[in-house]
Write an enzyme that holds these catalytic residues in place. Sequence first.
Site, PDB file in Angstrom:
ATOM      1  CG  HIS A  24      41.296  53.775  55.029  1.00 45.23           C
ATOM      2  ND1 HIS A  24      41.207  54.543  56.337  1.00 45.23           N
ATOM      3  CD2 HIS A  24      39.964  53.920  54.499  1.00 45.23           C
ATOM      4  CE1 HIS A  24      39.844  54.847  56.547  1.00 45.23           C
ATOM      5  NE2 HIS A  24      39.303  54.499  55.658  1.00 45.23           N
TER       6      HIS A  24
ATOM      7  CB  CYS B 132      22.195  47.551  45.416  1.00 43.44           C
ATOM      8  SG  CYS B 132      21.358  46.812  47.054  1.00 43.44           S
TER       9      CYS B 132
ATOM     10  CD  GLU C 223      19.685  42.816  52.838  1.00 47.64           C
ATOM     11  OE1 GLU C 223      20.806  42.580  52.342  1.00 47.64           O
ATOM     12  OE2 GLU C 223      19.359  43.631  53.616  1.00 47.64           O
TER      13      GLU C 223
ATOM     14  NE  ARG D 247      27.201  47.743  51.016  1.00 45.48           N
ATOM     15  CZ  ARG D 247      27.507  47.264  49.792  1.00 45.48           C
ATOM     16  NH1 ARG D 247      28.499  48.158  49.295  1.00 45.48           N
ATOM     17  NH2 ARG D 247      27.224  45.943  49.227  1.00 45.48           N
TER      18      ARG D 247
ATOM     19  NE  ARG E 252      22.726  48.962  53.501  1.00 46.81           N
ATOM     20  CZ  ARG E 252      23.371  47.889  53.227  1.00 46.81           C
ATOM     21  NH1 ARG E 252      23.011  47.041  52.586  1.00 46.81           N
ATOM     22  NH2 ARG E 252      24.817  47.977  53.527  1.00 46.81           N
TER      23      ARG E 252
ATOM     24  CG  ASN F 256      26.295  41.220  47.930  1.00 50.89           C
ATOM     25  OD1 ASN F 256      26.363  40.911  46.881  1.00 50.89           O
ATOM     26  ND2 ASN F 256      26.851  42.381  48.353  1.00 50.89           N
ATOM     27  CG  ASP F 257      23.013  39.987  53.408  1.00 49.94           C
ATOM     28  OD1 ASP F 257      24.096  39.030  53.927  1.00 49.94           O
ATOM     29  OD2 ASP F 257      23.170  41.126  53.686  1.00 49.94           O
TER      30      ASP F 257
ATOM     31  NE  ARG G 248      28.065  39.278  52.772  1.00 52.91           N
ATOM     32  CZ  ARG G 248      27.381  40.654  52.378  1.00 52.91           C
ATOM     33  NH1 ARG G 248      26.310  40.542  52.638  1.00 52.91           N
ATOM     34  NH2 ARG G 248      28.005  41.500  52.054  1.00 52.91           N
TER      35      ARG G 248
HETATM   36  C1  PEP Z   1      23.559  42.787  49.768  1.00 51.08           C
HETATM   37  O1  PEP Z   1      23.464  41.841  50.741  1.00 51.08           O
HETATM   38  O2  PEP Z   1      23.338  42.184  48.561  1.00 51.08           O
HETATM   39  C2  PEP Z   1      24.016  44.107  49.792  1.00 51.08           C
HETATM   40  C3  PEP Z   1      24.047  45.030  48.662  1.00 51.08           C
HETATM   41  O3  PEP Z   1      24.236  44.506  51.068  1.00 51.08           O
HETATM   42  P1  PEP Z   1      25.446  44.362  51.929  1.00 51.08           P
HETATM   43  O4  PEP Z   1      26.532  43.737  50.836  1.00 51.08           O
HETATM   44  O5  PEP Z   1      25.845  45.646  52.209  1.00 51.08           O
HETATM   45  O6  PEP Z   1      24.968  43.387  52.870  1.00 51.08           O
HETATM   46 MG    MG Z   2      22.964  42.880  52.654  1.00 49.73          MG
END
Ligand code: PEP
Ligand code: MG
Length: 571
Positions: free
Chosen positions: A187, A501, A430, A294, A330, A453-454, A464
């Site tokens: 925070h 995203c 993902e 999210r 989501r 990201n995933d 990751r």
């Molecule tokens: C992703 O996996 O790219 C994503 C946007 O979701 P998160 O980072 O919340 O897993």
């Molecule tokens: Mg993800």
Amino acid sequence: MLKGTSASAGIGIGKAVIVEETELIISKTPVEDAEAEKSRFQSAVKLAMEQTEALAKDLATRVGEKEAEILNGHILLLSDPMLVGEIESTISGENVVSEYAVEAVCNTYADMFASMGDELMQQRATDMRDIKTRIQKILLGVSSVDIAALPMGSVIVAKDLTPSMTAGINPANVTGIVTELGGKTSHSAILARALEIPAVVALEGFLGKVTEGADLVLDGSDGTVFINPDESVKAEYAAKREAFLKEKKELEQYIGKPTITKDGVTVELVANIGKPEDVEKVLQYDGEGVGLFRTEFLFMDRTAMPTEDEQFEAYKRVASALNGKPVIIRTLDIGGDKEIPYMGLSKDENPFLGYRAIRFCLDRKEDVYKPQLRALLRASAFGNIRIMVPMVTCLEEIREAKALVEEMKKELDEKGIAYKKDIEIGIMVETAAASLMADVFAKEVDFFSIGTNDLTQYTMSVDRGNDKVSYLYSPLNPAVLRSIRHVIECGRKEGIMVGMCGEAASDPTMIPLLLAFGLNEFSMSASAILNARKLITGYSTKELQEVANQAMSFATAKEVEDFMKEFISRS
Ligand code: PEP
Ligand code: MG
């Protein structure tokens, strides 16, 4: 030179001011009249709430509603009947003074959150300690450090900054923040970014190295800190600061401009958010909507699940604020590395491959998924909400989720409650399975959003969050790029929108390739939007085809990366 974690971009140059909270002496003193002690505690909580409310109000006018929300979270904690009740029963059960009962109960929670290893939970631990200290100070009659009255050119140095301390900072006088604890999403880091104060966190052992009044130079963009640097370093960083501020100012010219390439292709440039308050930044940076909300963040800063009505209010607030612009929400993506203690999930052996996201939601339809879907549908009457399902690997999952949405629609129809009848339902692509089956999924859903990201993690079989194998983690790896291109092609063939995203959507080396592949929507943190608009409007998708063809001809991530870096340095 020392290296911590970058938490808020920009260069800070100034004198160290070490902020140390007075150590409170808490002892297990017995009391005779537990009832009287309980009312002493209740008055202290009441005062703590009033103080926090005043601080939140001040912050809301000085900085913004979003930042004040962090302190409103503290007010919620202070009014949590479970927490307050537990403290009261400790007072009466053990016949002890309030300050001791507060210490014992809050520490149990804070330690439990801190032991979870997750950054968000660490943040909750900090929040719990923050309110603990506030109540104890009131009980003991101790006053706080006056952080608002620091001299000009101060760099705050602290073990950790609590949100209430950060909130009291006057940005005109504080040029930087360095802490030993904390993380990018703590925070205080969020507040530092909101106040636009450069900050470096998680710099272990820093308090042992720095003395009060020392010259400090910090680069919040890469986590670098210098103690008593020589004149040449100071001059170098003063120039960097000028360049940083100039660039930031220049990007403002992109506010209000359309996101359209030189050859007339319009794409959507939208934002990722975690809390309703984040919409303020989306509007400030001229986001064209929300590409990823999210929702798990709504479930995290608390001791019990948000009710359907609370969720409805949160979704409605975002949808209304965006005033008809698209808002992709989501559904709950917990499990894996995102734990929520009150959900009672046991630790998976392989969390990222385990009981998470849609798998969890379909297993907890009655108490978790249906209330969330109902809240989303109800809120869809107030704006352009779209529903997105995370972590999908097979068709049955999305079919079941869609059937549940239909069931909830019927329920609402029976009660005469309004919702968006033609609400769109899409998936995050993902997982490797979703990517490989993208042609099939494209026929079943209204849109795709690629979660790089995933997707990178699952395509490369690389955790990751694991530093030791991070050299494998790159969306520029040809395997990941092929996957991305394939998903976009499949989506475009079926005429559905394909967005992204994951972090790759704002990566300057990725943007030209994504434009060439035909990505329709780019979703990123709000503060990255203007730079992305600058880049996108400078390209022609036609001219990028050749660049993409060449990039896709390489066999290694390094070759692609070198090529793209070279390309962007030329353009
Ligand atoms: C992703 O996996 O790219 C994503 C946007 O979701 P998160 O980072 O919340 O897993
Ligand atoms: Mg993800």
